[in-house]
Design a protein around this motif. Sequence first.
Motif, PDB file in Angstrom:
ATOM      1  N   THR A  53       0.838  -1.198   0.000  1.00  0.00           N
ATOM      2  CA  THR A  53       0.000   0.000   0.000  1.00  0.00           C
ATOM      3  C   THR A  53       0.875   1.251   0.000  1.00  0.00           C
ATOM      4  OG1 THR A  53      -0.087   0.300   2.407  1.00  0.00           O
ATOM      5  CG2 THR A  53      -1.619  -1.279   1.449  1.00  0.00           C
ATOM      6  N   THR A  54       0.229   2.399  -0.073  1.00  0.00           N
ATOM      7  CA  THR A  54       0.945   3.691   0.014  1.00  0.00           C
ATOM      8  C   THR A  54       0.678   4.357   1.360  1.00  0.00           C
ATOM      9  OG1 THR A  54      -0.939   4.780  -1.049  1.00  0.00           O
ATOM     10  CG2 THR A  54       0.876   4.047  -2.482  1.00  0.00           C
ATOM     11  N   ASP A  55       0.075   3.610   2.270  1.00  0.00           N
ATOM     12  CA  ASP A  55      -0.262   4.145   3.595  1.00  0.00           C
ATOM     13  C   ASP A  55       0.971   4.032   4.508  1.00  0.00           C
ATOM     14  OD1 ASP A  55      -1.223   4.795   6.082  1.00  0.00           O
ATOM     15  OD2 ASP A  55      -3.108   3.697   5.860  1.00  0.00           O
ATOM     16  N   THR A  56       1.692   5.144   4.643  1.00  0.00           N
ATOM     17  CA  THR A  56       2.941   5.140   5.434  1.00  0.00           C
ATOM     18  C   THR A  56       2.685   4.753   6.885  1.00  0.00           C
ATOM     19  OG1 THR A  56       3.796   6.887   4.030  1.00  0.00           O
ATOM     20  CG2 THR A  56       4.942   6.512   6.107  1.00  0.00           C
ATOM     21  N   ALA A  57       1.620   5.299   7.460  1.00  0.00           N
ATOM     22  CA  ALA A  57       1.318   5.015   8.866  1.00  0.00           C
ATOM     23  C   ALA A  57       1.081   3.525   9.081  1.00  0.00           C
ATOM     24  CB  ALA A  57       0.101   5.812   9.309  1.00  0.00           C
ATOM     25  N   GLN A  58       0.408   2.883   8.126  1.00  0.00           N
ATOM     26  CA  GLN A  58       0.132   1.443   8.229  1.00  0.00           C
ATOM     27  C   GLN A  58       1.430   0.629   8.123  1.00  0.00           C
ATOM     28  OE1 GLN A  58      -2.865   0.072   5.480  1.00  0.00           O
ATOM     29  NE2 GLN A  58      -2.436  -2.087   5.873  1.00  0.00           N
ATOM     30  N   ILE A  59       2.329   1.051   7.237  1.00  0.00           N
ATOM     31  CA  ILE A  59       3.605   0.350   7.070  1.00  0.00           C
ATOM     32  C   ILE A  59       4.440   0.463   8.346  1.00  0.00           C
ATOM     33  CG2 ILE A  59       5.778   0.293   5.783  1.00  0.00           C
ATOM     34  CD1 ILE A  59       4.166   1.417   3.360  1.00  0.00           C
ATOM     35  N   VAL A  60       4.511   1.690   8.888  1.00  0.00           N
ATOM     36  CA  VAL A  60       5.280   1.921  10.114  1.00  0.00           C
ATOM     37  C   VAL A  60       4.722   1.077  11.258  1.00  0.00           C
ATOM     38  CG1 VAL A  60       5.821   3.631  11.904  1.00  0.00           C
ATOM     39  CG2 VAL A  60       6.055   4.230   9.492  1.00  0.00           C
ATOM     40  N   GLU A  61       3.395   1.020  11.354  1.00  0.00           N
ATOM     41  CA  GLU A  61       2.756   0.253  12.430  1.00  0.00           C
ATOM     42  C   GLU A  61       3.056  -1.237  12.296  1.00  0.00           C
ATOM     43  OE1 GLU A  61      -1.734  -0.138  13.106  1.00  0.00           O
ATOM     44  OE2 GLU A  61      -1.121   1.452  14.487  1.00  0.00           O
ATOM     45  N   SER A  62       3.091  -1.743  11.040  1.00  0.00           N
ATOM     46  CA  SER A  62       3.377  -3.172  10.834  1.00  0.00           C
ATOM     47  C   SER A  62       4.813  -3.504  11.244  1.00  0.00           C
ATOM     48  CB  SER A  62       3.134  -3.558   9.373  1.00  0.00           C
ATOM     49  OG  SER A  62       4.111  -3.005   8.518  1.00  0.00           O
ATOM     50  N   TYR A  63       5.751  -2.601  10.935  1.00  0.00           N
ATOM     51  CA  TYR A  63       7.150  -2.792  11.373  1.00  0.00           C
ATOM     52  C   TYR A  63       7.237  -2.768  12.905  1.00  0.00           C
ATOM     53  CZ  TYR A  63       9.313  -2.260   6.722  1.00  0.00           C
ATOM     54  OH  TYR A  63       9.730  -2.439   5.435  1.00  0.00           O
ATOM     55  N   LYS A  64       6.488  -1.850  13.503  1.00  0.00           N
ATOM     56  CA  LYS A  64       6.528  -1.694  14.962  1.00  0.00           C
ATOM     57  C   LYS A  64       6.022  -2.959  15.661  1.00  0.00           C
ATOM     58  CE  LYS A  64       3.234   0.598  16.915  1.00  0.00           C
ATOM     59  NZ  LYS A  64       2.331   1.721  17.254  1.00  0.00           N
ATOM     60  N   PHE A  65       4.864  -3.469  15.240  1.00  0.00           N
ATOM     61  CA  PHE A  65       4.289  -4.655  15.886  1.00  0.00           C
ATOM     62  C   PHE A  65       5.171  -5.892  15.678  1.00  0.00           C
ATOM     63  CE2 PHE A  65      -0.058  -2.508  15.541  1.00  0.00           C
ATOM     64  CZ  PHE A  65      -0.049  -2.150  16.875  1.00  0.00           C
ATOM     65  N   LEU A  66       5.736  -6.008  14.475  1.00  0.00           N
ATOM     66  CA  LEU A  66       6.600  -7.147  14.181  1.00  0.00           C
ATOM     67  C   LEU A  66       7.870  -7.086  15.036  1.00  0.00           C
ATOM     68  CD1 LEU A  66       7.123  -9.669  12.545  1.00  0.00           C
ATOM     69  CD2 LEU A  66       7.940  -8.247  10.658  1.00  0.00           C
ATOM     70  N   GLY A  67       8.477  -5.903  15.129  1.00  0.00           N
ATOM     71  CA  GLY A  67       9.684  -5.736  15.956  1.00  0.00           C
ATOM     72  C   GLY A  67       9.408  -5.976  17.419  1.00  0.00           C
ATOM     73  N   ASP A  68       8.241  -5.500  17.892  1.00  0.00           N
ATOM     74  CA  ASP A  68       7.872  -5.682  19.302  1.00  0.00           C
ATOM     75  C   ASP A  68       7.690  -7.166  19.619  1.00  0.00           C
ATOM     76  OD1 ASP A  68       7.191  -5.066  21.888  1.00  0.00           O
ATOM     77  OD2 ASP A  68       5.130  -4.515  21.430  1.00  0.00           O
ATOM     78  N   TYR A  69       7.040  -7.900  18.721  1.00  0.00           N
ATOM     79  CA  TYR A  69       6.802  -9.334  18.948  1.00  0.00           C
ATOM     80  C   TYR A  69       8.124 -10.105  18.973  1.00  0.00           C
ATOM     81  CZ  TYR A  69       4.786 -14.000  18.551  1.00  0.00           C
ATOM     82  OH  TYR A  69       4.448 -15.295  18.786  1.00  0.00           O
ATOM     83  N   LEU A  70       9.025  -9.783  18.029  1.00  0.00           N
ATOM     84  CA  LEU A  70      10.319 -10.467  17.976  1.00  0.00           C
ATOM     85  C   LEU A  70      11.151 -10.178  19.227  1.00  0.00           C
ATOM     86  CD1 LEU A  70      11.115  -9.856  14.218  1.00  0.00           C
ATOM     87  CD2 LEU A  70      10.861 -12.102  15.294  1.00  0.00           C
ATOM     88  N   CYS A  71      10.981  -8.984  19.778  1.00  0.00           N
ATOM     89  CA  CYS A  71      11.658  -8.644  21.039  1.00  0.00           C
ATOM     90  C   CYS A  71      11.161  -9.552  22.157  1.00  0.00           C
ATOM     91  CB  CYS A  71      11.406  -7.175  21.388  1.00  0.00           C
ATOM     92  SG  CYS A  71      11.844  -6.738  23.077  1.00  0.00           S
TER      93      CYS A  71
END
Length: 641
Positions: A39-57
């Motif tokens: 998608t072109t939704d920057t906020a959605q992309i940032v949020e997906s990176y955030k949740f993925l990084g948080d889970y891996l932590c």
Amino acid sequence: MKIVRKLSVLIAFLFMGLNLFADDSLQSLYKTNQLALRTTDTAQIVESYKFLGDYLCETGDYEKSNLYLEKGLELAQKRKLTREIGIISNLLAANASYVGTRFLALNYYHKALKAFADIRDLDKVAMTLMNMGSEYEYMGNYKYAIAYTLKAIKNKELSGVKKNLAYYYQHLGQLFKETDLKKWKFYVDKAYEIAQNSTEERISTRVAIFNDLGGIAQKEKKFDEAYNWYDSMIVVSKAAEYKNGLATAYSNRSHVYKSEKKFDYALADVLKALDIAYEMNRNYSIIVGHTDAANILIDMNKAGKAQYHATKALELAQSFKTYPEEEAAAHLALAVVGEKTHNWEMAYSHYCSYNEGMDSIRDVNVQKSMHDLEVKYQTSEKEREIARLDSENRLKSITISRNKTLIISILVIVVLLGGLMFLLYVRNQLRNAKQQAELKQKLLRSQMNPHFMFNTLNAINQYIQTNKGNEASDYLARYAKLMRQILENSAVEYVSLETEIEFIANYLLMQQLRFDGSFKYFVVTDSEIDPALYEIPPMIAQPFIENAIEHGIRGITGGIVRVEFKFENNKLILSVTDNGKGFQSTSKDINHRSFALDITRERLNINGSKTEKIKIASPDPESGNGTLVVIEIPFKHLDEK
């Protein structure tokens, strides 16, 4: 047997189910991230990176977690998603903290702090400050830990968000636990009061407050009060099925029982805490529990059972290799068991291991016991060797006495040298201050040239006399601004390059007015320089510009003065050129130029520059006429402050 086998199969399926659930969650987050990237939704992309990084932590994969979080942070910074910058920076800081890179963690916390401050989210500011305080606590810097925690509480209260406020005060109290009982009690009482009037505090916070109040009562020898707090802690933890709180309560209550020599009760509590530690797979608590049990059993004269628990604690501590103090404590317990059972070899061996394992200063009694046991082990308690030991002890006392005298003498010398260095420093500072004041007076006198002031006002007066009111008003305003700039700039060490360029342009305009527009001037700045981001000493160029006008282009037609700022090899260079007559041999000309040069040299010396960094060429090598002055100017970059 069949039932056991069925249960084993059932448990295996349960673990498989949990692993599959975890894998499904991770795969789901990967899929969400991939869909967001389409998608072109920057906020959605940032949020997906955030949740993925948080889970891996949470799974302990910090390397992959950082990879995704850094991608999210980079994108959030590009699109100026300030809240996301703060949240992701906090997560990256936590990852850095988990792997022990404290300074990297603090860098990320500072970035998070700025982001939350920019959006005025005081609750998040408080949370970040609290995390920074914890980081300094882990580093052993309690001064900074306390300062940041106090700032966190202030912002938390200003935010109006009451949730977790009791935890903030409880944590602050913990920082005073070992150094100031009164402050520890004050802040924990405050936390207790807040928790009593709130329904939003977590069970972990309530239990921690009870635990602290029990510990305070124990330190004050109010054992009945300590029992009450630990009993309350057990009741609350059981009701909430909070096993960690339950284990801590049993463990700490056992210490109170042990203090009162109620060893049966103490042992029962320690064993309960140990069972919970095994159930929760808490390695540290298991090791400490076995050591505590061993020490209680020693007091009960049950050396065999004590040896079992101490040996178990030692084996576990050695296998994990991350609990050196607990390993030393297990050695100490085994040494005492050896002493109780007259197994001097065992006692001596473990006392030596304990001694080697401790980096801190050892207790005098433990040290003496180790020496006594060494003698018993080596000499079979022969009287002759005991006498020799006494002799050695006397010699050691004499040596210690001499060492103390030597240390005191060294300390006196250090203090005297420190005092002398301080006096020299103060004298140097006073001399520099005096030199600065004198230099400011010289600088002010050099700028406020009476001839320049009189002739400029006279030129403005001509406009008034010829009914050119608008021009006169404009020039008079510029003249007043120039005078104000001279007075203000002479009082400070640095001004922005932007302000200095404005001053130079205004000064040249006044000189141009004074000489009826008989010359042109140019003030040039290199394209790679942003004048707003640099600071330089004020009015460095002015004396050389005045020389260029007064002794260079004055009296000639088509005069040009050029002032340029540029970078060469990461050095800020100021050049002043004119197409005038160049240096003249008259004493008046030489003296005036020398005065300007001397003032500038003194100012650059104070600012740490070298006088060799001023170069004057007359005529200018490029044009063959006039004068070229080149100065390397000290500067400050505002982004690096």
